[in-house]
Design an enzyme around this catalytic site. Structure first.
Site, PDB file in Angstrom:
ATOM      1  N   GLN A 179       0.824  -1.205   0.000  1.00 14.85           N
ATOM      2  CA  GLN A 179       0.000   0.000   0.000  1.00 14.85           C
ATOM      3  C   GLN A 179       0.865   1.264   0.000  1.00 14.85           C
ATOM      4  O   GLN A 179       1.620   1.490   0.946  1.00 14.85           O
ATOM      5  CB  GLN A 179      -0.884  -0.015   1.251  1.00 14.85           C
ATOM      6  N   TYR A 223       0.385   4.617   0.507  1.00 14.41           N
ATOM      7  CA  TYR A 223      -0.405   5.760   0.988  1.00 14.41           C
ATOM      8  C   TYR A 223       0.487   6.773   1.701  1.00 14.41           C
ATOM      9  O   TYR A 223       0.623   7.911   1.297  1.00 14.41           O
ATOM     10  CB  TYR A 223      -1.489   5.287   1.963  1.00 14.41           C
ATOM     11  N   SER A 224       1.089   6.321   2.820  1.00 11.87           N
ATOM     12  CA  SER A 224       1.842   7.251   3.677  1.00 11.87           C
ATOM     13  C   SER A 224       3.079   7.793   2.970  1.00 11.87           C
ATOM     14  O   SER A 224       3.705   7.103   2.173  1.00 11.87           O
ATOM     15  CB  SER A 224       2.306   6.536   4.942  1.00 11.87           C
ATOM     16  N   GLU A 275     -10.532  -1.520   5.797  1.00  8.83           N
ATOM     17  CA  GLU A 275      -9.372  -1.811   6.633  1.00  8.83           C
ATOM     18  C   GLU A 275      -9.761  -1.955   8.096  1.00  8.83           C
ATOM     19  O   GLU A 275      -9.179  -2.732   8.821  1.00  8.83           O
ATOM     20  CB  GLU A 275      -8.326  -0.694   6.470  1.00  8.83           C
ATOM     21  N   SER A 314      -4.668   7.021  13.244  1.00 14.12           N
ATOM     22  CA  SER A 314      -4.334   6.861  14.658  1.00 14.12           C
ATOM     23  C   SER A 314      -5.606   6.847  15.506  1.00 14.12           C
ATOM     24  O   SER A 314      -6.670   7.270  15.053  1.00 14.12           O
ATOM     25  CB  SER A 314      -3.443   8.021  15.104  1.00 14.12           C
ATOM     26  N   GLU A 365      -6.376   8.687  17.821  1.00  8.47           N
ATOM     27  CA  GLU A 365      -6.873  10.058  17.981  1.00  8.47           C
ATOM     28  C   GLU A 365      -7.747  10.446  16.787  1.00  8.47           C
ATOM     29  O   GLU A 365      -8.788  11.083  16.949  1.00  8.47           O
ATOM     30  CB  GLU A 365      -5.701  11.037  18.136  1.00  8.47           C
TER      31      GLU A 365
END
Lengths: 393, 376
Positions: free
Chosen positions: A125, A127-128, A243, A378, A380
């Site tokens: 993946q 993405y980041s 996911e 995350s 959060e």
């Protein structure tokens, strides 16, 4: 805790249990399957499930899914995880597969889906990126159209198991002038393309799961674009929804909790000043698991009646990861002095590890599980999602 | 697993909701609590007319056959409205014990009056030093001809000042900590030599310390088998916990919505409180605590209804988990209301206090956590 199953569903569960017991490869029963298996070994179970037609529970029948109900899918999830089997690679089956059959064209479906099912293609993946964190829309990797190709330049990071991957699905910026979410496209890139470089990132547990992926003037055929140009954000969000569905991780937590109890019984005597604290904390986390499991069953029952679970996935992600982190923390504490030791990677049987077998992975599990509350949005961010979607804040 | 209510259960819930909405708002409740008696016989009669007092009992006993799920529905709504009338004490505790262990003659004599709303009951099991242990009984019951003579004291009996009848645990044999030898007796609250010292409870109810100085009770008032009272009380505790957790869930849901509403309207530094992320995340945790409490409470009530094994362990686990969750929600609701949360005028503090009371009754979250652990 069990669902109230119909006779057919109960028969299905029994069939599953028997199938797992007979077919799960002994070779995959290693101390830490997530880090100790070769690529080929970790695909063994994938291939067995594929031959049985059970590799992609979520997929519609026409693309090779088994055509299961919500309840059957849940039972499959529950039984495979209770039995401690290594789940098939999520990036392929759970993530990019559904994006391709939902938003891809016929040629793409024909080309990629069968190879995902068979395990021929291993996906990772993209993405980041460095500096993006949980803010995925900040994608800076650029794709510029040049005739029949896109030319891609950028740097992806935290890419799980890219060292094994044949393909990477990437978020790339195709319109730098648009608002952050509006200029993103969803591109499939062959890892063998010239200009793709993979560099390992070793995490605090000593393992090599994640990588940097550098893309330098990589020429990607335009036919590898999913859907429309500049609407990749829609597909990315769709994928993230998938996911988080199995994040409660009840089976995993239940297994590790049972092991923790066994370790405490053996390692921590009643005379130990911390004995009472262990008993108390284990009871608390066991009740946390029970409450989350009851919540999961409640949501599954609602889903099977056609009720949208809403942001339940965020709740499961938050609590499932908090619980598992607590269990790995307590397990590491329970092995006492041997918590000082950590296995060296790559793992071989020749290297000396002190203390009882059951403690050998405690340190690395404790360290590795810190990632759970960070990745996939995350915890959060998950709380932000609930605040917005449920509480209307 | 998820409770999909039957038509009958939906009807029960909506009829309670309608009645409480129209006749039991927070002002009305405040008036009731501040009367000399501290509860409302008029409302109690209305509960009975709605069928609430008969709802959980078996049809063979003359009840409506709703079982633990009916109790759960009633208690959850009572929790939402902070109802003070002694439904828990009369129907869940005493009624449940009578249905479970009484002789057929006793059932016929006692249950109809409960179901019709004619009799108020209280359960006197605790003593000054017993904490949450049913075995720990020093009150004695001595046989004397066709009677038992009870002597000793019982502590913090919720609803006793309102009760017509009491169920009292007393030792007919054995030592002070023995499980065997504890028996249950039906005692008329106007019995000679029985003294009540009333006091107010944290949640606006009335309770009493009981002193029994040779109280004579006819042998026919022995409830259940002689010497086997602890087992009866243990089964009673499972039903009690299932009901109290449902009540806690009702109270938590009101606190969560009140807090959320307040955070959207109350402004500080020129913006609504709810725009601060630290408060948003707190309220998300309150939401999660409630969801988990609902799930476990339903799970326990369904297991009781299906008479599944390990009810005792599950009840303790649920009492602990729901208790911690309710305490968290209640404390944070007060915190997020700021100074207003401290005010007696606002309902929030009253929910907080009811939750504190629920957490103490039949064992607090720590007690049940360790009790759960011991059974693992």
């Amino acid at each position: 805790m069990e669902l109230n199953l119909s006779r057919e569903d109960a028969a299905f569960r029994d069939e599953l249990r028997a199938f797992i017991a007979e077919n799960y490869p002994q070779e995959m029963r290693v101390p830490n399957p997530e880090t100790d298996l070769t690529k080929e070994q970790s695909l063994l179970w994938h291939r067995i499930l594929n031959r049985k037609g059970w590799i992609a529970p979520l997929w519609p029948k026409e693309y090779g899914g088994p055509g299961w109900s919500v309840t059957q899918r849940f039972i499959f999830e529950q039984e495979t995880s209770r039995a401690g089997t290594l789940p098939p690679l999520a990036f392929s089956v759970t993530m990019v597969g559904p994006v391709i059959y939902t938003f891809g064209n016929d040629a793409q479906k024909k080309k990629y889906l069968p190879r995902i099912l068979s395990g021929e293609d291993w996906w990772c993946q993209g993405y980041s990126e460095p500096g993006s964190g949980s803010d995925l829309a900040s994608v800076r990797t650029k794709a510029v159209r040049d005739g029949d190709h896109y030319v891609v330049n950028g740097h992806k990071t935290w890419t799980t198991l890219a060292q094994h991957a044949d393909w990477i699905f990437c978020l790339v910026r195709t319109d730098p002038s648009a608002k952050p979410q509006a200029g993103i496209s969803f591109l499939l890139i062959d890892m063998k393309s010239p200009g793709v470089t993979v560099r390992p990132i070793i995490t605090i547990d000593g393992s090599h799961e994640v990588n940097d992926v550098f893309l330098e003037d990589v020429r990607v055929p335009a036919e590898n674009l999913i859907g429309e140009e500049n609407t990749g954000w829609t597909y990315a969000k769709f994928l993230l929804g998938n996911e988080r569905t199995s994040m409660a991780g009840i089976g995993r937590s239940t297994r590790h909790l049972a092991r923790l109890k066994q370790i405490v019984r053996t390692e921590v005597g009643e005379g130990d000043p911390a004995f009472g604290e262990f008993i108390r904390e284990i009871a608390r986390v066991e009740l946390d698991v029970l409450a989350l499991e009851a919540t999961e069953l409640r949501i599954v029952a609602q889903m099977s009646r056609g009720i949208d679970p809403g942001p339940a996935a965020s709740l499961f992600k938050i609590r499932g990861t908090e619980i598992f982190q607590r269990i790995t923390d307590l397990t590491h504490q329970a092995i006492g002095n041997y918590g000082l030791a950590i296995r060296e990677h790559p793992v071989t049987a020749n290297r000396f590890m002190p203390g009882p077998d059951y403690g050998h992975t405690a340190t690395e599990k404790y360290l590795n599980s810190r990632k759970l509350s960070i990745y996939g949005g995350s915890n959060e961010i998950q709380r932000n999602i609930i605040a917005k979607a449920v509480l209307g804040l | 697993m998820d409770i999909q209510l039957t038509e009958e259960q939906e009807l029960l819930r909506s009829s309670i909701q309608r009645f409480l909405r129209e006749q039991y708002d927070f002002d009305e409740r405040r008036k009731i609590v501040s009367t000399d008696e501290g509860w409302s016989r008029r409302h109690w009669k209305a509960f009975a007319e709605l069928g609430l007092c008969a709802a959980p009992f078996q049809e063979s006993s003359g009840g409506l056959g709703g079982g633990s799920l009916a109790t759960m529905i009633v208690m959850q709504e009572f929790g939402r409205n902070l109802v003070v009338e002694p439904y828990f004490e009369t129907v869940v505790l005493a009624g449940g014990l009578i249905e479970e262990v009484a002789s057929p003659e006793q059932r016929e004599a006692l249950l109809p009056r409960i179901m019709e709303g004619e009799a108020i009951w209280a359960l006197a099991w605790a003593e000054g030093r017993s904490r949450y242990d049913f075995n720990n009984v020093t009150t004695t019951a001595r046989r004397q001809g066709g009677s038992f003579v009870l002597s000793g004291s019982k502590a913090a009996v919720v609803g006793a000042p309102w009760a017509d009848k009491l169920i009292v645990s007393a030792r007919t044999s054995g030592g002070p900590h023995d499980r065997d030898g504890v028996s249950l007796f039906v005692v008329d609250s106007r019995s000679a030599n029985l003294h009540l010292q009333s006091f107010k409870t944290i949640d606006g109810r009335r309770a009493a310390e009981l002193t029994l100085m040779n109280v004579e009770v006819p042998a026919g008032q022995l409830l259940g088998r002689e010497g086997e009272g602890v087992a009866a009380l243990e089964a009673c505790r499972e039903r009690a916990i299932a009901a109290l957790c449902a009540e806690a869930v009702g109270a938590m849901s009101v606190l969560n919505s009140a807090t959320l509403e307040y955070s959207k309207t109350r402004k500080q530094f020129g913006v609504a409180l709810g725009t601060f992320q630290v408060l948003q995340h707190r309220m998300v945790d309150m939401f999660i605590a409630l969801e988990e409490a609902i799930s476990l409470t339903q799970h326990l009530n369904l297991s009781l209804a299906a008479q599944e094994p390990n009810g005792s362990k599950l009840a303790s686990g649920t009492k602990s988990k729901v208790g911690y969750a309710a305490r968290f929600v209640a404390e944070q609701a007060v915190q997020l209301h700021g100074g207003m949360g401290m005010s007696d005028e606002l309902n929030v503090g009253h929910y907080f206090k009811r939750i504190s009371s629920i957490n103490i009754q039949f064992g607090d979250p720590s007690y049940h956590l360790m009790r759960y652990a011991q059974q693992s």
